[in-house]
Motif scaffolding. Structure first.
Motif, PDB file in Angstrom:
ATOM      1  N   ILE A 252      45.178  41.223  41.376  1.00  0.00           N
ATOM      2  CA  ILE A 252      44.032  42.139  41.274  1.00  0.00           C
ATOM      3  C   ILE A 252      44.152  43.216  42.345  1.00  0.00           C
ATOM      4  CG2 ILE A 252      41.529  42.389  41.427  1.00  0.00           C
ATOM      5  CD1 ILE A 252      41.250  39.514  40.501  1.00  0.00           C
ATOM      6  N   THR A 253      44.054  44.457  41.936  1.00  0.00           N
ATOM      7  CA  THR A 253      44.048  45.580  42.874  1.00  0.00           C
ATOM      8  C   THR A 253      42.704  46.284  42.786  1.00  0.00           C
ATOM      9  OG1 THR A 253      46.430  45.930  42.696  1.00  0.00           O
ATOM     10  CG2 THR A 253      45.120  47.772  43.507  1.00  0.00           C
ATOM     11  N   LEU A 254      42.021  46.357  43.922  1.00  0.00           N
ATOM     12  CA  LEU A 254      40.711  47.002  43.989  1.00  0.00           C
ATOM     13  C   LEU A 254      40.847  48.414  44.532  1.00  0.00           C
ATOM     14  CD1 LEU A 254      38.744  44.061  45.675  1.00  0.00           C
ATOM     15  CD2 LEU A 254      38.720  44.673  43.242  1.00  0.00           C
ATOM     16  N   SER A 255      40.097  49.338  43.944  1.00  0.00           N
ATOM     17  CA  SER A 255      40.028  50.711  44.438  1.00  0.00           C
ATOM     18  C   SER A 255      38.572  50.991  44.782  1.00  0.00           C
ATOM     19  CB  SER A 255      40.536  51.690  43.382  1.00  0.00           C
ATOM     20  OG  SER A 255      41.888  51.472  43.088  1.00  0.00           O
ATOM     21  N   LEU A 256      38.279  50.979  46.098  1.00  0.00           N
ATOM     22  CA  LEU A 256      36.902  51.173  46.548  1.00  0.00           C
ATOM     23  C   LEU A 256      36.554  52.653  46.582  1.00  0.00           C
ATOM     24  CD1 LEU A 256      36.812  48.636  49.533  1.00  0.00           C
ATOM     25  CD2 LEU A 256      36.490  48.212  47.081  1.00  0.00           C
ATOM     26  N   THR A 257      35.407  53.001  46.018  1.00  0.00           N
ATOM     27  CA  THR A 257      34.977  54.405  45.978  1.00  0.00           C
ATOM     28  C   THR A 257      33.575  54.612  46.537  1.00  0.00           C
ATOM     29  OG1 THR A 257      34.224  54.041  43.697  1.00  0.00           O
ATOM     30  CG2 THR A 257      36.434  54.961  43.993  1.00  0.00           C
ATOM     31  N   GLY A 258      32.853  53.543  46.817  1.00  0.00           N
ATOM     32  CA  GLY A 258      31.497  53.675  47.342  1.00  0.00           C
ATOM     33  C   GLY A 258      30.985  52.333  47.821  1.00  0.00           C
ATOM     34  N   THR A 259      29.794  52.338  48.401  1.00  0.00           N
ATOM     35  CA  THR A 259      29.197  51.095  48.885  1.00  0.00           C
ATOM     36  C   THR A 259      28.200  50.560  47.865  1.00  0.00           C
ATOM     37  OG1 THR A 259      27.492  52.330  50.071  1.00  0.00           O
ATOM     38  CG2 THR A 259      29.497  51.766  51.290  1.00  0.00           C
ATOM     39  N   THR A 260      27.834  49.310  48.043  1.00  0.00           N
ATOM     40  CA  THR A 260      26.888  48.675  47.118  1.00  0.00           C
ATOM     41  C   THR A 260      25.622  48.271  47.871  1.00  0.00           C
ATOM     42  OG1 THR A 260      27.871  46.495  47.501  1.00  0.00           O
ATOM     43  CG2 THR A 260      28.734  47.791  45.656  1.00  0.00           C
TER      44      THR A 260
END
Length: 476
Positions: A252-260
């Motif tokens: 699994i590769t995650l691409s973070l673009t913002g906060t939750t």
């Protein structure tokens, strides 16, 4: 000596037609050789056609001999503003909870305002040299740049840093017509990319662009701090240097673009579409290969006692190379591999039509096998990836068939080319013999024409002499 400008003029005989007929008869000796050349040339073309179809089939088999084909998954984020994800081999289907606290960011340093971007800022040194060093905490080799006296302007420093090609990018911001700032930006995110800038051999320049990230002091100012990405993955707190994270969970590769603000959900599901498409491609390419085999071995019966074959027969009718490839592939398709309930292609819905020899797919059976027993399907198809597995063995066979130097097709082409070379030599030898024979005929016919012309001339002379003697006798 009398000469003849055209055969038959001297003798009155139709020697030109006779010579033409003899030439046609002689050249008939070339017909079987030309026919053989055409036949073997057609074989070469046919081998190329077979190779193309076999390569397409081989590519399809290769796709099915890869474990990636069967372990395919699809990742879906329910909060694409915060993250997206992709999967690769090894990704486990399921639902994962994800909270993003902060994103990774890169450090940026800015100098004090300078009145010019082209005026030298450093001291005039005895050796016309000083060393600009930029080190980062990621363990990479520090960037070491030699600057001459003329390179100590903002423009000179910027160009020297960018030309060096390290992990830092330099730029100049024009604040007003008489005020400029040098900006240094780390190319990568995370605290490991924090920059420490120093100039040795020129304290004056060091007092303008120097900076120590470990203490946060220096002539430059940090206007953007380096930061790591912080997140919680399935209840486990993680911290990474980058917003692209590929080591949190296998595959699994995650691409973070913002906060939750609330936990988001990542859903990983099996993707049988990749394997289904690959299997359909394999079946289609195999059936197309069978059509090619049929076309190249086409046979049309001729009348009883006929000495010639039908001209529509396939160029590889009775060819041993084609027969070998066809037979071995058919055997490999029916082979068993693995254990349990799935050990052959028929167990997953791929069978052979006994009438046409083509493959057929039971879509429902295939879907069930891929959905409920993916691992067993992969084991049957791939095996150990070397010597076991239905598709692995077929791929190995295809490699042998298609090897450009020692493959089945290459060997057949080599034999045909050798035969064509022999036929060319034979053709040239027979053609030379024919030309020599025709030349001899022409010489003989010319001599005959001359001889008959002489005889006719002698006969005319004697006739005239006899007529004259007869006339003289009558008068007396």
């Amino acid at each position: 000596m009398a000469t003849i400008s055209s055969l038959g003029i001297g003798s009155g005989l139709d020697l030109n037609t006779l010579l033409a007929n003899l030439t046609t008869a002689e050249k008939a000796r070339l017909t079987p050789i030309s026919a053989a050349q055409s036949s073997y040339s057609a074989k070469l073309t046919a081998y190329g056609t077979m190779q193309s179809a076999l390569q397409t089939f081989a590519d399809a088999a290769t796709a099915l001999s890869s474990t990636n084909t069967y372990g395919a998954t699809t990742a879906t984020s329910n909060n694409t503003a915060a993250f997206n994800a992709t999967t690769s081999a090894g990704a486990a289907p399921g639902k994962y909870s994800l909270s993003v606290t902060s994103l990774a960011s890169s450090q940026s340093l800015v100098s004090a305002t300078q009145a010019s971007n082209t005026t030298a800022l450093g001291a005039t040194t005895t050796g016309n040299s000083r060393t600009l060093t930029i080190s980062q905490g990621d363990g990479s080799k520090p960037l070491s740049i030699n600057l001459t006296d003329s390179q100590t302007s903002l423009t000179g420093v910027r160009d020297a840093i960018n030309k060096a090609g390290g992990g830092v990018t330099a730029s100049i911001v024009k604040v007003t017509d008489s005020s400029y700032k040098l900006v240094l930006s780390a190319n990568n995110t995370g605290t490991n990319s924090e920059m420490t800038v120093s100039v040795t051999g020129d304290d004056q320049l060091n007092n303008i662009i120097g900076y120590d990230s470990s203490t946060g002091t220096g002539a430059m100012t940090e206007n953007a701090a380096a930061a790591n990405a912080k997140l919680t993955f399935n209840g486990i707190d993680l911290e990474r240097q980058s917003n692209t994270i590929s080591d949190a969970q296998d595959g699994i590769t995650l691409s973070l673009t913002g906060t939750t603000t609330t936990p988001a959900t990542l859903t990983v599901t099996k993707d049988t579409g990749t394997a289904t498409t690959a299997i359909q491609t394999f079946v289609d390419s195999y059936n197309a290969l069978q059509d090619t085999f049929t076309s190249l071995t086409k046979f049309t019966a001729t009348a009883t006692n006929s000495d010639t074959a039908d001209t529509t027969n396939g160029a590889l009718l009775g060819d041993s190379a084609l027969r070998t490839i066809q037979t071995r592939l058919k055997s490999a398709l029916g082979a068993a591999s693995g254990s349990g309930t799935i050990t052959s292609l028929s167990n997953i819905g791929i069978t052979t039509d006994p009438d046409t020899g083509k493959l057929e797919i039971d879509s429902a059976k295939l879907k069930t096998a891929l959905t409920d027993n993916t691992s067993a399907v992969q084991t049957m198809m791939v095996g150990d990836g070397k010597t076991t597995g239905v598709m692995t063995n077929i791929t190995n066979l295809n490699s042998g068939f298609l090897n450009a130097s020692t493959g089945t097709i290459a060997n057949a082409e080599t034999a045909v080319n050798a035969t064509l070379k022999t036929l060319t030599t034979q053709y040239n030898k027979v053609n030379d013999s024919i030309n020599t024979t025709i030349a001899r005929y022409k010489t003989q016919f010319t001599a005959l024409d001359v001889a008959i012309q002489k005889l006719n001339s002698t006969a005319d002379y004697l006739t005239k002499q006899f007529d004259a003697m007869s006339t003289s006798s009558s008068s007396s």
